[in-house]
Scaffold this motif. Structure first.
Motif, PDB file in Angstrom:
ATOM      1  N   PRO A 197       0.812  -1.222   0.000  1.00 25.10           N
ATOM      2  CA  PRO A 197       0.000   0.000   0.000  1.00 25.10           C
ATOM      3  C   PRO A 197       0.847   1.275   0.000  1.00 25.10           C
ATOM      4  CG  PRO A 197      -0.641  -1.485   1.786  1.00 25.10           C
ATOM      5  CD  PRO A 197       0.604  -2.041   1.195  1.00 25.10           C
ATOM      6  N   ILE A 198       0.341   2.264  -0.727  1.00 25.03           N
ATOM      7  CA  ILE A 198       0.892   3.620  -0.686  1.00 25.03           C
ATOM      8  C   ILE A 198      -0.186   4.478  -0.031  1.00 25.03           C
ATOM      9  CG2 ILE A 198       1.592   5.633  -2.035  1.00 25.03           C
ATOM     10  CD1 ILE A 198       2.347   3.743  -4.295  1.00 25.03           C
ATOM     11  N   VAL A 199       0.177   5.294   0.948  1.00 27.54           N
ATOM     12  CA  VAL A 199      -0.821   6.171   1.545  1.00 27.54           C
ATOM     13  C   VAL A 199      -0.290   7.592   1.577  1.00 27.54           C
ATOM     14  CG1 VAL A 199      -1.947   4.441   2.973  1.00 27.54           C
ATOM     15  CG2 VAL A 199       0.030   5.632   3.850  1.00 27.54           C
ATOM     16  N   CYS A 200      -1.232   8.539   1.635  1.00 23.87           N
ATOM     17  CA  CYS A 200      -0.831   9.917   1.871  1.00 23.87           C
ATOM     18  C   CYS A 200      -0.829  10.103   3.383  1.00 23.87           C
ATOM     19  CB  CYS A 200      -1.799  10.896   1.218  1.00 23.87           C
ATOM     20  SG  CYS A 200      -1.349  12.613   1.546  1.00 23.87           S
ATOM     21  N   ALA A 201       0.285  10.578   3.935  1.00 26.48           N
ATOM     22  CA  ALA A 201       0.398  10.694   5.387  1.00 26.48           C
ATOM     23  C   ALA A 201       0.343  12.145   5.847  1.00 26.48           C
ATOM     24  CB  ALA A 201       1.681  10.016   5.860  1.00 26.48           C
ATOM     25  N   GLU A 202      -0.244  12.998   5.027  1.00 28.31           N
ATOM     26  CA  GLU A 202      -0.383  14.399   5.438  1.00 28.31           C
ATOM     27  C   GLU A 202      -1.822  14.799   5.125  1.00 28.31           C
ATOM     28  OE1 GLU A 202       2.388  16.642   6.520  1.00 28.31           O
ATOM     29  OE2 GLU A 202       0.520  17.547   7.188  1.00 28.31           O
ATOM     30  N   LEU A 203      -2.582  15.160   6.170  1.00 29.17           N
ATOM     31  CA  LEU A 203      -3.983  15.523   5.964  1.00 29.17           C
ATOM     32  C   LEU A 203      -4.062  16.611   4.898  1.00 29.17           C
ATOM     33  CD1 LEU A 203      -6.873  15.124   6.782  1.00 29.17           C
ATOM     34  CD2 LEU A 203      -6.560  16.778   8.612  1.00 29.17           C
ATOM     35  N   VAL A 210      -8.776   8.666   0.834  1.00 21.36           N
ATOM     36  CA  VAL A 210      -8.803   7.795  -0.356  1.00 21.36           C
ATOM     37  C   VAL A 210      -7.585   8.031  -1.239  1.00 21.36           C
ATOM     38  CG1 VAL A 210     -11.305   7.634  -0.409  1.00 21.36           C
ATOM     39  CG2 VAL A 210     -10.161   9.401  -1.741  1.00 21.36           C
ATOM     40  N   MET A 211      -6.644   8.850  -0.746  1.00 21.43           N
ATOM     41  CA  MET A 211      -5.453   9.114  -1.555  1.00 21.43           C
ATOM     42  C   MET A 211      -4.497   7.943  -1.396  1.00 21.43           C
ATOM     43  SD  MET A 211      -3.406  12.622  -1.755  1.00 21.43           S
ATOM     44  CE  MET A 211      -1.856  12.731  -2.645  1.00 21.43           C
ATOM     45  N   ARG A 212      -4.910   6.822  -1.949  1.00 19.37           N
ATOM     46  CA  ARG A 212      -4.157   5.589  -1.773  1.00 19.37           C
ATOM     47  C   ARG A 212      -3.852   4.969  -3.120  1.00 19.37           C
ATOM     48  NH1 ARG A 212      -4.712   2.621   3.019  1.00 19.37           N
ATOM     49  NH2 ARG A 212      -5.184   4.054   4.693  1.00 19.37           N
ATOM     50  N   SER A 213      -2.819   4.187  -3.125  1.00 15.38           N
ATOM     51  CA  SER A 213      -2.492   3.457  -4.342  1.00 15.38           C
ATOM     52  C   SER A 213      -1.678   2.249  -3.911  1.00 15.38           C
ATOM     53  CB  SER A 213      -1.697   4.365  -5.280  1.00 15.38           C
ATOM     54  OG  SER A 213      -1.374   3.654  -6.449  1.00 15.38           O
ATOM     55  N   SER A 214      -1.006   1.600  -4.860  1.00 15.09           N
ATOM     56  CA  SER A 214      -0.131   0.527  -4.421  1.00 15.09           C
ATOM     57  C   SER A 214       1.173   0.555  -5.191  1.00 15.09           C
ATOM     58  CB  SER A 214      -0.820  -0.827  -4.541  1.00 15.09           C
ATOM     59  OG  SER A 214      -1.369  -0.969  -5.816  1.00 15.09           O
ATOM     60  N   ALA A 215       2.196   0.033  -4.542  1.00 13.29           N
ATOM     61  CA  ALA A 215       3.533  -0.054  -5.132  1.00 13.29           C
ATOM     62  C   ALA A 215       3.761  -1.508  -5.514  1.00 13.29           C
ATOM     63  CB  ALA A 215       4.574   0.401  -4.123  1.00 13.29           C
ATOM     64  N   VAL A 216       3.964  -1.740  -6.800  1.00  6.79           N
ATOM     65  CA  VAL A 216       4.182  -3.103  -7.265  1.00  6.79           C
ATOM     66  C   VAL A 216       5.674  -3.309  -7.483  1.00  6.79           C
ATOM     67  CG1 VAL A 216       3.676  -4.770  -9.067  1.00  6.79           C
ATOM     68  CG2 VAL A 216       1.942  -3.095  -8.393  1.00  6.79           C
ATOM     69  N   VAL A 217       6.262  -4.227  -6.721  1.00  6.46           N
ATOM     70  CA  VAL A 217       7.678  -4.555  -6.900  1.00  6.46           C
ATOM     71  C   VAL A 217       7.724  -5.786  -7.800  1.00  6.46           C
ATOM     72  CG1 VAL A 217       9.815  -5.220  -5.761  1.00  6.46           C
ATOM     73  CG2 VAL A 217       8.209  -3.665  -4.608  1.00  6.46           C
ATOM     74  N   GLN A 218       8.379  -5.659  -8.944  1.00 11.34           N
ATOM     75  CA  GLN A 218       8.377  -6.771  -9.896  1.00 11.34           C
ATOM     76  C   GLN A 218       9.787  -7.043 -10.410  1.00 11.34           C
ATOM     77  OE1 GLN A 218       6.330  -3.624 -13.007  1.00 11.34           O
ATOM     78  NE2 GLN A 218       5.401  -5.590 -12.757  1.00 11.34           N
ATOM     79  N   SER A 219       9.925  -8.135 -11.163  1.00 14.50           N
ATOM     80  CA  SER A 219      11.240  -8.475 -11.699  1.00 14.50           C
ATOM     81  C   SER A 219      11.624  -7.434 -12.744  1.00 14.50           C
ATOM     82  CB  SER A 219      11.190  -9.864 -12.333  1.00 14.50           C
ATOM     83  OG  SER A 219      10.380  -9.799 -13.499  1.00 14.50           O
ATOM     84  N   GLN A 220      12.919  -7.344 -13.016  1.00 13.23           N
ATOM     85  CA  GLN A 220      13.410  -6.383 -14.007  1.00 13.23           C
ATOM     86  C   GLN A 220      12.686  -6.591 -15.346  1.00 13.23           C
ATOM     87  OE1 GLN A 220      15.568  -3.899 -13.531  1.00 13.23           O
ATOM     88  NE2 GLN A 220      15.562  -3.268 -15.674  1.00 13.23           N
ATOM     89  N   ALA A 221      12.492  -7.861 -15.732  1.00 15.73           N
ATOM     90  CA  ALA A 221      11.850  -8.140 -17.018  1.00 15.73           C
ATOM     91  C   ALA A 221      10.403  -7.629 -17.023  1.00 15.73           C
ATOM     92  CB  ALA A 221      11.891  -9.641 -17.303  1.00 15.73           C
TER      93      ALA A 221
END
Ligand code: HEC
Ligand SMILES: [Cu+2]
Length: 339
Positions: A197-203, A210-221
């Motif tokens: 999860p990515i969140v906004c930590a400043e009101l 709802v200022m959320r998203s996600s960080a996808v860590v994937q292989s180089q390929a």
């Protein structure tokens, strides 16, 4: 007093160290940051508990009793030896912890060779990520979901279009403010595959939550595949020569992290229950496709009654492909036609 202080300190330190407070860690830096936290707990809990027990003990033991209202306390002229000790010990602890924290910070911020560069733009209420192509130039098409390769340092440049935001990926253990007019940088080396999860930590306003998203860590390929998909211009509908573009499905876009419409809108057909914006099943009844399209790409043109301007992100026209916008319009028009 000493007994109470020792027991309370032991309980506090145990609660700090034994309970697993943090989410899974997904970056190389997380380890030294978590250790720093443990050391700070070990030093700060006894200080807090020590000060509190002395205060409580003094309140109990030396408080004013009935009949003592007009009495003055015994004259005190200070105690040099005591004062030297209680100044020197905290000073030594502070200098020690600051030095340690500084060393960890230097270590965490050290630049690695061959980094990945990502520009992060915060706005009310969305994150947008811009990537650098193989030619070193920024790719025009951005994404609302962060993609990064595993085991390579990512150097973020944080920016804000409007107010203060704060870019935080708890699994990476690093968070920094995005300040309007300033480029804030930090780097992190993801070392675990997955989505975090990515969140906004400043009101930052009504839609902050709802200022959320996600960080996808994937292989180089996989990361390179993602980048090349981004760089490609959206195929023109029915255009010749480009081969068939994959048909976009409106419901999928609606619930995808690219649109994230579900975070703010209720729409029965899509199983969406957001309440920041209007229930689209209700307000879009009897509206034509042109109105729906305008509402998505230029949300401030017409403000739904009872709602405020500037909450719905204004740049879906840029962050979604034309095919995605058209699919959304068609989908919303279809599901709100009935009745
Ligand atoms: C951060 C919250 C948020 C997100 C995300 C969001 N909206 Fe909205 N939306 C709103 C708010 C608030 C309104 C009412 C104010 C206005 O009309 O601009 C609105 C209004 C609308 C309207 C117009 C309703 C009317 O009757 O005027 C449509 C259509 C709409 N949104 C569709 C979408 C779609 C499609 C998406 C995803 C691509 C989306 N919204 C994403 C908050 C959001
Ligand atoms: Cu924010």
């Amino acid at each position: 007093m000493v007994g109470v202080g020792v027991i309370a300190s032991a309980l506090g330190i145990a609660a700090g160290l034994l309970i697993d407070w943090f989410p899974v860690s997904a970056s190389k830096e997380a380890k030294s940051i978590d250790t720093l936290w443990d050391v700070l707990i070990i030093f700060s809990v006894p200080v807090f508990v020590g000060v509190t027990t002395v205060v409580l003990f003094s309140v109990l033991k030396f408080r004013m009793r009935p009949g003592e209202e007009n009495l003055d306390g015994p004259p005190i002229h200070g105690n040099t030896r005591l004062e030297v000790i209680w100044t020197a010990i905290p000073a030594i602890i502070l200098v020690g912890l600051c030095t340690y924290a500084f060393v960890v910070l230097e270590d965490v911020e050290a630049a690695a060779p061959n980094p990945v560069k990502v520009r992060v733009v915060g706005e009310q209420f969305a994150w947008t990520f811009f990537y650098t192509g193989a030619d070193g130039k920024e790719i025009k098409t951005a994404s609302h979901q962060l993609h990064v390769p595993i085991d390579r340092q990512v150097q973020f440049t944080l920016q804000s279009k409007d107010v203060l935001h704060d870019f935080w990926v708890p699994a990476f253990r690093i968070k920094k403010d995005a300040v309007p007019g300033i480029d804030v940088t930090y780097s992190v080396t993801p070392n675990r595959l997955g989505a975090y999860p990515i969140v906004c930590a400043e009101l930052c306003g009504l839609g902050h939550a709802v200022m959320r998203s996600s960080a996808v860590v994937q292989s180089q390929a996989d990361y390179e595949k993602f980048l090349s998909g981004l760089g490609k211009p959206a195929a023109p509908a029915g255009g010749a020569g480009g081969g068939a573009a994959p048909a976009e499905d409106g419901k999928t876009v609606f619930n995808s992290s690219a649109g994230n419409c579900k975070a703010c809108h209720t729409l029965a057909d899509a199983g969406a229950t957001g309440t920041i914006g209007p229930d689209l099943g209700t307000v879009l009844k009897g509206k034509d496709e042109a109105f729906i399209k305008d509402s998505i790409v230029d949300p401030n043109k017409v403000i739904a009654p009872g709602y405020q301007a500037d909450i719905m992100p204004p740049d879906f026209g840029q962050t979604l492909t034309p095919a995605q916008v058209d699919a959304l319009v068609k989908y919303l028009s279809d599901v709100t036609k009935g009745g």
